[in-house]
Design a protein around this motif. Structure first.
Motif: not given
Length: 280
Positions: A218-226, A229-232, A246-261
């Motif tokens: 199981p993974l702990t939700r970011g909003v449940a952390k301090n 420990d997490h940007p959320h 964002v991810t725990p390391w500040g990268k955009p997530t949940k729909g952010a495009k990651t493919r190299d143009p």
């Protein structure tokens, strides 16, 4: 395929829905077609976690699957269908006329005793593999190669398939399950039919332990952390995590495009899977 439901004899059985595997082979795999599989726990060679959410799980043997299907014009007979713990699809043990055995992904409607064959151009029936340039437009396919001779990479998960929608200058146009339409070279191999076990998506594991058996932690939700420990993390009361997930390391997530143009294969994509679909 059918789903099995259980009587609520315990809290873990209430709501449990699993795929019925009574028609599959009851014994173990062919030893010569298996390899050892070492668990990493998501850790690299220095012992640091590089893939979160991985831990434990039942011990497995890796079944060597023939994704290339380059044994041309040699007919094989399906000896049995088997469960494979390393993938969601079922696999089929094929015995070829020259005595060789191999595991292949089992498509839907493939039965024990069926004959299958691979070649440049063969009959369009489930389990047969051929070059995409020889397939009629409209054919449902799976285990699709992106580079000739490399082996199938697309449409290998349970219930998935792609479709041949056109031909153009030695290239084949296929539509993937994601909605993406793209070119692939005509010499690329693919197998006719959709992948077996479409009911895999309808399972309900009903308890956390079943996921642990599968090696998922199981993974702990970011909003449940301090906040440290997490940007959320942090905030008074319950918070949603902000406008930009964002991810725990500040990268955009949940729909952010990651493919190299600038990726070279972009020119092979006719219609992106992110394009707005009609009716939406």
């Amino acid at each position: 395929m059918a789903l099995k439901q259980y009587r609520p004899s315990s809290p873990a059985r209430r709501g449990l829905v699993l795929v019925d595997r009574s028609h599959l082979h009851k014994g173990g795999p062919v030893k010569a077609l298996t390899e050892g599989l070492t668990k990493t726990g998501g850790r690299n060679n220095t012992g640091r976690i590089t893939s979160r959410g991985m831990s434990g799980g039942h011990k497995r043997k890796y079944r060597v699957i023939d994704f290339k299907r380059r044994k041309w014009d040699v007919e094989g007979t399906v000896e049995r269908l088997e469960y494979d713990p390393n993938r969601t699809a079922f696999i089929a043990l094929v015995a070829y006329a020259d005595g060789e055995q191999a595991y292949v992904l089992a498509p839907q409607r493939l039965q024990v005793g069926d004959k299958i064959v691979a070649g440049k151009k063969v009959d369009v029936k489930p389990g047969n593999a051929m070059q995409t340039s020889q397939m009629p437009v409209g054919t449902i396919i799976h285990n699709v190669e992106l580079k000739p001779g490399k082996g199938g990479q697309l449409a290998r998960s349970a219930g998935t398939y792609a479709q041949v929608v056109g031909k153009d200058r030695g290239l084949t146009i296929i539509r993937l399950g994601s909605g993406e339409t793209r070119y692939i070279r005509g010499e690329c191999m693919a197998t006719v039919g959709a992948v077996s076990n479409p009911d895999n998506a309808n399972q309900n594991l009903a308890k956390a332990g079943r996921n642990r058996w599968r090696g998922k932690k199981p993974l702990t939700r970011g909003v449940a952390k301090n906040p440290i420990d997490h940007p959320h993390g942090g905030g008074e009361g319950r918070t949603s995590g902000g406008r930009h997930p964002v991810t725990p390391w500040g990268k955009p997530t949940k729909g952010a495009k990651t493919r190299d143009p600038k990726k070279a294969s972009n020119k092979m994509i006719i219609r992106s899977r992110h394009a707005k679909r009609k009716g939406r």
